[in-house]
Scaffold this motif. Structure first.
Motif, mmCIF file in Angstrom:
data_model
loop_
_atom_site.group_PDB
_atom_site.id
_atom_site.type_symbol
_atom_site.label_atom_id
_atom_site.label_comp_id
_atom_site.label_asym_id
_atom_site.label_seq_id
_atom_site.Cartn_x
_atom_site.Cartn_y
_atom_site.Cartn_z
ATOM 1 N N VAL A 105 0.862 -1.186 0.000
ATOM 2 C CA VAL A 105 0.000 0.000 0.000
ATOM 3 C C VAL A 105 0.895 1.232 0.000
ATOM 4 O O VAL A 105 1.789 1.362 0.843
ATOM 5 C CB VAL A 105 -0.931 0.005 1.229
ATOM 6 N N ALA A 106 0.666 2.148 -0.954
ATOM 7 C CA ALA A 106 1.559 3.305 -1.069
ATOM 8 C C ALA A 106 0.858 4.460 -1.760
ATOM 9 O O ALA A 106 -0.123 4.285 -2.492
ATOM 10 C CB ALA A 106 2.812 2.926 -1.872
ATOM 11 N N CYS A 107 1.380 5.661 -1.514
ATOM 12 C CA CYS A 107 1.005 6.844 -2.292
ATOM 13 C C CYS A 107 1.968 6.966 -3.468
ATOM 14 O O CYS A 107 3.153 6.650 -3.345
ATOM 15 C CB CYS A 107 1.108 8.109 -1.439
ATOM 16 N N VAL A 108 1.458 7.430 -4.608
ATOM 17 C CA VAL A 108 2.318 7.592 -5.776
ATOM 18 C C VAL A 108 3.339 8.696 -5.516
ATOM 19 O O VAL A 108 3.179 9.529 -4.616
ATOM 20 C CB VAL A 108 1.493 7.910 -7.042
ATOM 21 N N ASP A 109 4.376 8.697 -6.310
ATOM 22 C CA ASP A 109 5.445 9.686 -6.184
ATOM 23 C C ASP A 109 4.870 11.105 -6.253
ATOM 24 O O ASP A 109 4.132 11.447 -7.170
ATOM 25 C CB ASP A 109 6.450 9.470 -7.327
ATOM 26 N N GLY A 110 5.209 11.924 -5.256
ATOM 27 C CA GLY A 110 4.719 13.292 -5.205
ATOM 28 C C GLY A 110 3.418 13.470 -4.463
ATOM 29 O O GLY A 110 2.962 14.607 -4.280
ATOM 30 N N GLU A 111 2.807 12.375 -4.027
ATOM 31 C CA GLU A 111 1.532 12.438 -3.290
ATOM 32 C C GLU A 111 1.815 12.315 -1.793
ATOM 33 O O GLU A 111 2.324 11.300 -1.336
ATOM 34 C CB GLU A 111 0.602 11.311 -3.751
ATOM 35 N N TRP A 112 1.441 13.350 -1.023
ATOM 36 C CA TRP A 112 1.788 13.412 0.390
ATOM 37 C C TRP A 112 0.589 13.231 1.312
ATOM 38 O O TRP A 112 0.745 13.269 2.537
ATOM 39 C CB TRP A 112 2.490 14.743 0.694
ATOM 40 N N HIS A 113 -0.598 13.057 0.777
ATOM 41 C CA HIS A 113 -1.785 12.867 1.616
ATOM 42 C C HIS A 113 -1.873 11.388 2.007
ATOM 43 O O HIS A 113 -2.486 10.574 1.310
ATOM 44 C CB HIS A 113 -3.039 13.297 0.863
ATOM 45 N N ALA A 114 -1.262 11.051 3.125
ATOM 46 C CA ALA A 114 -1.078 9.642 3.477
ATOM 47 C C ALA A 114 -2.118 9.102 4.436
ATOM 48 O O ALA A 114 -2.248 7.886 4.561
ATOM 49 C CB ALA A 114 0.317 9.434 4.075
ATOM 50 N N LEU A 115 -2.852 9.956 5.149
ATOM 51 C CA LEU A 115 -3.777 9.423 6.158
ATOM 52 C C LEU A 115 -4.882 8.553 5.556
ATOM 53 O O LEU A 115 -5.172 7.473 6.089
ATOM 54 C CB LEU A 115 -4.379 10.559 6.983
ATOM 55 N N PRO A 116 -5.513 8.948 4.432
ATOM 56 C CA PRO A 116 -6.540 8.068 3.864
ATOM 57 C C PRO A 116 -6.006 6.684 3.508
ATOM 58 O O PRO A 116 -6.671 5.667 3.744
ATOM 59 C CB PRO A 116 -7.015 8.827 2.620
ATOM 60 N N VAL A 117 -4.807 6.629 2.932
ATOM 61 C CA VAL A 117 -4.265 5.332 2.537
ATOM 62 C C VAL A 117 -3.756 4.561 3.753
ATOM 63 O O VAL A 117 -3.731 3.327 3.762
ATOM 64 C CB VAL A 117 -3.176 5.514 1.457
ATOM 65 N N ARG A 118 -3.390 5.277 4.818
ATOM 66 C CA ARG A 118 -3.038 4.595 6.065
ATOM 67 C C ARG A 118 -4.274 3.924 6.668
ATOM 68 O O ARG A 118 -4.190 2.808 7.208
ATOM 69 C CB ARG A 118 -2.438 5.598 7.057
ATOM 70 N N ILE A 119 -5.415 4.575 6.575
ATOM 71 C CA ILE A 119 -6.668 3.951 7.019
ATOM 72 C C ILE A 119 -6.942 2.695 6.198
ATOM 73 O O ILE A 119 -7.323 1.651 6.737
ATOM 74 C CB ILE A 119 -7.835 4.950 6.919
ATOM 75 N N LEU A 120 -6.733 2.782 4.866
ATOM 76 C CA LEU A 120 -6.897 1.595 4.019
ATOM 77 C C LEU A 120 -5.979 0.470 4.486
ATOM 78 O O LEU A 120 -6.408 -0.689 4.570
ATOM 79 C CB LEU A 120 -6.603 1.949 2.565
ATOM 80 N N ALA A 121 -4.733 0.790 4.775
ATOM 81 C CA ALA A 121 -3.786 -0.240 5.207
ATOM 82 C C ALA A 121 -4.277 -0.932 6.469
ATOM 83 O O ALA A 121 -4.212 -2.168 6.585
ATOM 84 C CB ALA A 121 -2.407 0.391 5.442
ATOM 85 N N GLU A 122 -4.793 -0.175 7.419
ATOM 86 C CA GLU A 122 -5.288 -0.776 8.663
ATOM 87 C C GLU A 122 -6.549 -1.595 8.421
ATOM 88 O O GLU A 122 -6.743 -2.655 9.027
ATOM 89 C CB GLU A 122 -5.541 0.310 9.709
ATOM 90 N N MET A 123 -7.412 -1.126 7.527
ATOM 91 C CA MET A 123 -8.622 -1.889 7.197
ATOM 92 C C MET A 123 -8.258 -3.224 6.546
ATOM 93 O O MET A 123 -8.875 -4.261 6.837
ATOM 94 C CB MET A 123 -9.503 -1.064 6.262
ATOM 95 N N LEU A 124 -7.267 -3.212 5.671
ATOM 96 C CA LEU A 124 -6.827 -4.454 5.027
ATOM 97 C C LEU A 124 -6.192 -5.401 6.044
ATOM 98 O O LEU A 124 -6.421 -6.618 6.005
ATOM 99 C CB LEU A 124 -5.843 -4.136 3.906
ATOM 100 N N ARG A 125 -5.420 -4.843 6.942
ATOM 101 C CA ARG A 125 -4.800 -5.677 7.985
ATOM 102 C C ARG A 125 -5.868 -6.349 8.843
ATOM 103 O O ARG A 125 -5.763 -7.547 9.163
ATOM 104 C CB ARG A 125 -3.886 -4.811 8.857
#
Length: 345
Positions: A105-125
């Motif tokens: 799970v990652a943000c593309v290069d240059g994308e700094w809005h990480a909290l939404p994708v961090r929520i995704l990572a925890e949901m997947l876990r």
């Protein structure tokens, strides 16, 4: 500092709770924010609901308050860090043995809005995946190296701002060339994820819950030729990207001549104007890359509302678009896209 004392049982549908949590993150009160989410969890509220119905919506409100010029960028950053702390505390309380497979799970290069994708990572876990969360702005070559080292079953890529779509395309193409399917997410991929399909992603999800569901029920997708969507962009896109410095330098000179009020700007205002000009060029490039003028016109609409909230005179944006347009008279698609943006003003 906001003082909030949880009184069990807490209810997620209580509007007072969401407002209290917003005040806590807005004050940077990590202790209070963690106390709220842990109290909810102690009362039997599933961690997934706390993430999706409290932490995620609160972060959306934080962005809206910044856009409306009610919060400074510093307060927005502090609030985000506080929400991340609350999310981490909640995640530390939940342990699920991986049983589905491995996902990056990652943000593309240059994308700094990480909290939404961090929520995704925890949901997947929590759904049984072994998750490698790589965080914000992961350069494409580093992402591919990680894939070769770990061999995941899938990659989840987030892009919140459309200017990052060319880099998202490079990452998607590289992942699929390595034989690893990609699920994309984030508003940068456009309404309904329309740009994700153009860029060759195997799937798109509107949010973390939809991504979890798709990965659990219809994954992996049927294999496709990774080269089908490998090539986008043309001479006009290449010209805009390569000549970005000149477009900005010449544009600032023309803007000063066309908009005399700039002569009284201080250094901070001049830097902000140059940054705004950069956004004009970058969103134009993204629109040309995908042949999607809507990317540019939506940017113009959003920027106009933000500038209005900051009391920037409305002619400033129009003049900015015009000085970029006047440098691209030999490029018909760029001209048409800029004219479309101007028509929105």
């Amino acid at each position: 500092m906001t003082v909030f004392t949880p009184h069990p049982p807490l209810r997620l549908d209580d509007p007072g709770l969401s407002e209290a949590f917003l005040r806590l993150v807005g004050d940077g009160d990590e202790f209070g924010a963690v106390e709220v989410v842990t109290a909810l969890h102690d009362d039997g509220v599933p961690a997934q609901r706390i993430m999706m119905e409290l932490i995620g919506p609160t972060q959306s409100r934080v962005g809206e308050l910044w856009a409306a010029n009610e919060w400074t960028i510093a307060r927005e950053h502090a609030a985000t860090a506080t929400a991340e702390r609350a999310l981490a505390a909640l995640a530390a309380r939940t342990q699920v043995r991986p049983a589905r497979g491995r996902i990056t799970v990652a943000c593309v290069d240059g994308e700094w809005h990480a909290l939404p994708v961090r929520i995704l990572a925890e949901m997947l876990r929590l759904d049984g995946w072994r998750v490698d969360f790589l965080g914000p702005s992961v350069p494409g070559p580093h992402l591919v190296t990680h894939l070769h080292q770990t061999g995941p079953d899938a990659v989840a890529l987030s892009c919140m701002i459309s200017t990052r779509l060319p880099r998202a395309h490079a990452a998607i193409t590289a992942c699929r060339s390595a034989g690893i399917p990609v699920i994309a997410g984030g508003r940068g991929f456009g309404p309904g994820g329309r740009y994700a399909q153009i860029l060759g992603a195997d799937a798109w999800a509107a949010g973390a819950e939809e991504a979890v569901s798709r990965l659990a029920s219809s994954w992996p997708p049927p294999p496709r030729d990774p080269q089908v969507h490998a090539y986008l962009g043309d001479d006009e896109y290449t010209h805009v990207v390569r000549h970005r410095p000149e477009l900005l330098t010449n544009g600032m000179k023309a803007l000063l001549a066309a908009y005399p009020a700039m002569a009284s700007y201080d250094d901070r205002q001049m830097d902000s104007t140059l940054e705004d000009m950069g956004h004009v060029v970058d969103f134009l490039a993204a629109a040309l890359y995908l042949t999607e003028p809507t990317i540019f016109t939506e940017f113009v609409d959003w920027t106009a509302s933000v500038l209005k909230a900051r009391n920037v005179p409305s002619p400033a944006l129009r003049v900015g678009l015009q000085v970029v347009r006047d440098q691209l008279t030999d490029y018909p698609r760029a001209l048409a896209t800029l004219h479309a943006g101007l028509s929105h003003l």
